[in-house]
Design a protein around this motif. Structure first.
Motif, PDB file in Angstrom:
ATOM      1  N   PRO A 148      -2.266  -0.208  -4.204  1.00 15.21           N
ATOM      2  CA  PRO A 148      -3.631  -0.633  -3.122  1.00 15.21           C
ATOM      3  C   PRO A 148      -4.229  -1.637  -3.651  1.00 15.21           C
ATOM      4  O   PRO A 148      -4.932  -2.353  -3.100  1.00 15.21           O
TER       5      PRO A 148
ATOM      6  N   ALA B 263       3.217   2.307  -4.833  1.00 14.48           N
ATOM      7  CA  ALA B 263       1.898   1.694  -4.242  1.00 14.48           C
ATOM      8  C   ALA B 263       1.205   0.948  -5.039  1.00 14.48           C
ATOM      9  O   ALA B 263       0.955   1.303  -6.294  1.00 14.48           O
TER      10      ALA B 263
ATOM     11  N   SER C  79      -1.509   6.508   2.839  1.00 17.71           N
ATOM     12  CA  SER C  79      -1.746   5.193   2.253  1.00 17.71           C
ATOM     13  C   SER C  79      -2.528   4.226   2.867  1.00 17.71           C
ATOM     14  O   SER C  79      -3.177   3.445   1.935  1.00 17.71           O
ATOM     15  N   CYS C  80      -2.522   4.083   4.055  1.00 15.15           N
ATOM     16  CA  CYS C  80      -3.224   3.220   4.583  1.00 15.15           C
ATOM     17  C   CYS C  80      -4.926   3.580   4.492  1.00 15.15           C
ATOM     18  O   CYS C  80      -5.656   2.688   4.438  1.00 15.15           O
TER      19      CYS C  80
ATOM     20  N   ALA D 134       2.632  10.119   5.579  1.00 14.45           N
ATOM     21  CA  ALA D 134       2.399   9.316   4.053  1.00 14.45           C
ATOM     22  C   ALA D 134       1.712   7.954   4.552  1.00 14.45           C
ATOM     23  O   ALA D 134       1.001   7.560   3.687  1.00 14.45           O
TER      24      ALA D 134
ATOM     25  N   ALA E 124       0.679  -1.209   0.067  1.00 15.56           N
ATOM     26  CA  ALA E 124       0.079   0.017  -0.120  1.00 15.56           C
ATOM     27  C   ALA E 124       0.813   1.178   0.266  1.00 15.56           C
ATOM     28  O   ALA E 124       0.429   2.322  -0.489  1.00 15.56           O
ATOM     29  N   LEU E 125       2.101   1.077   0.314  1.00 19.16           N
ATOM     30  CA  LEU E 125       2.797   2.413   0.629  1.00 19.16           C
ATOM     31  C   LEU E 125       3.646   2.701  -0.740  1.00 19.16           C
ATOM     32  O   LEU E 125       4.082   1.774  -1.348  1.00 19.16           O
ATOM     33  N   ASP E 126       3.879   4.180  -1.033  1.00 23.32           N
ATOM     34  CA  ASP E 126       4.605   4.382  -1.961  1.00 23.32           C
ATOM     35  C   ASP E 126       6.106   5.078  -1.610  1.00 23.32           C
ATOM     36  O   ASP E 126       6.194   6.143  -1.233  1.00 23.32           O
TER      37      ASP E 126
END
Length: 289
Positions: free
Chosen positions: A99, A97, A149-150, A145, A51-53
């Motif tokens: 998602p 990311a 993202s979450c 961030a 999920a994280l960039d």
């Protein structure tokens, strides 16, 4: 000196100085408490990582310094610094990311996305705590961030401040985790000796904050400890690759370090570890007037 936009602007105003912002071997790491739910389930750890960039994180940390910043992206290898023999882009699959992929993993494990919220198999909305050092401005920036993202995959993240005198997890290895600790941003270091990785990833290791206990990882580290030369380097490369594949923790971005020098000073290079600047002083000299 930790680079911060305000400090950079203040030093920039001083005449006769050449400024650079370089990535240190220290880096911000996202740790998961694998001793209990939800992160005892590798699917949840994997989903958060997807999920994280991390590329955007690196750009936001180093971007304010413009042309003065050395190129810096996400941390891709825990064992070796870029350019060192044995270095590999093991983490490149987590630069951007994803998602949709994160949600697909979670729904296959029984999680349900309803509206803008993710619900665990037990029917409760997923809400996580993230411990962040109050004295670490880079970690504070990255935490925002992570929250955003979450939220994009329906997970609410609450920030838990940790005292600025130490990292959120330092000193807790081998003990029960502190109240509320589920995720934490902790400063780690790419070690000058890759053998130091054993402290982090062997069961019961002094820096094994996350509670990893994996017999295959322990066997790999034991094998690496008895090897030497290129064989040892290859084995510690496998340790890093296994940590990525097991979703143990997530290296984020290098800590930015501000290096200021007299603009007439020649041949000064930052060293590969800790961004030290005196390691090659025998080669320094001043430009003739």
């Amino acid at each position: 000196l930790l680079a911060q936009p305000g400090t950079y602007q203040t030093v920039q105003a001083a005449s006769g100085l050449s400024l650079r912002v370089v990535p240190a071997s220290r880096y911000e790491d996202l740790d998961f408490n694998e001793r209990g739910r939800p992160f005892s389930n590798p699917v949840v750890r994997h989903a958060i990582m997807l999920a994280l960039d991390r590329s955007s994180m690196a750009a936001s940390v180093f971007g304010p310094y413009g042309a003065a910043a050395a190129p810096a992206g996400p941390v891709e290898d825990r064992a070796f610094v870029p350019g060192a023999p044995g270095y590999a882009d093991d983490g490149a699959g987590y630069d951007k990311a994803s998602p949709a992929a994160a949600l697909s993993l979670l729904t296959s494990a029984g999680y349900i996305m309803a509206g803008n919220s993710l619900y665990a198999p037990n029917g409760f909305p997923v809400s996580l705590a993230l411990s962040v050092n109050e004295g670490d401005p880079v970690a504070q920036q990255l935490a925002q961030a992570i929250v955003a993202s979450c939220a994009a995959i329906g997970i609410t993240v609450h920030l838990v401040p940790a005292p600025p005198s130490a990292g959120p997890l330092s000193g807790r290895a081998g003990a029960a985790p502190g109240p509320g600790w589920q995720m934490a941003i902790e400063v780690r270091n790419i070690p000058a000796s890759p053998a130091a990785l054993a402290n982090r990833y062997v069961a019961g290791g002094p820096e094994n904050f996350d509670g990893l206990a994996d017999k295959d990882m322990d066997a790999l580290l034991e094998h690496a400890a008895t090897a030497s030369g290129t064989q040892a380097a290859a084995l510690y490369g496998q340790v890093d690759a296994r940590a990525w594949g097991d979703f143990v923790d997530l290296p984020l971005v290098p800590v930015p370090v501000l290096v200021a020098s007299n603009s007439r000073l020649l041949n000064m290079q930052t060293g590969p570890y800790f961004s030290q600047v005196a390691w090659d002083e025998q080669d320094w000299g001043f430009q003739a007037p």
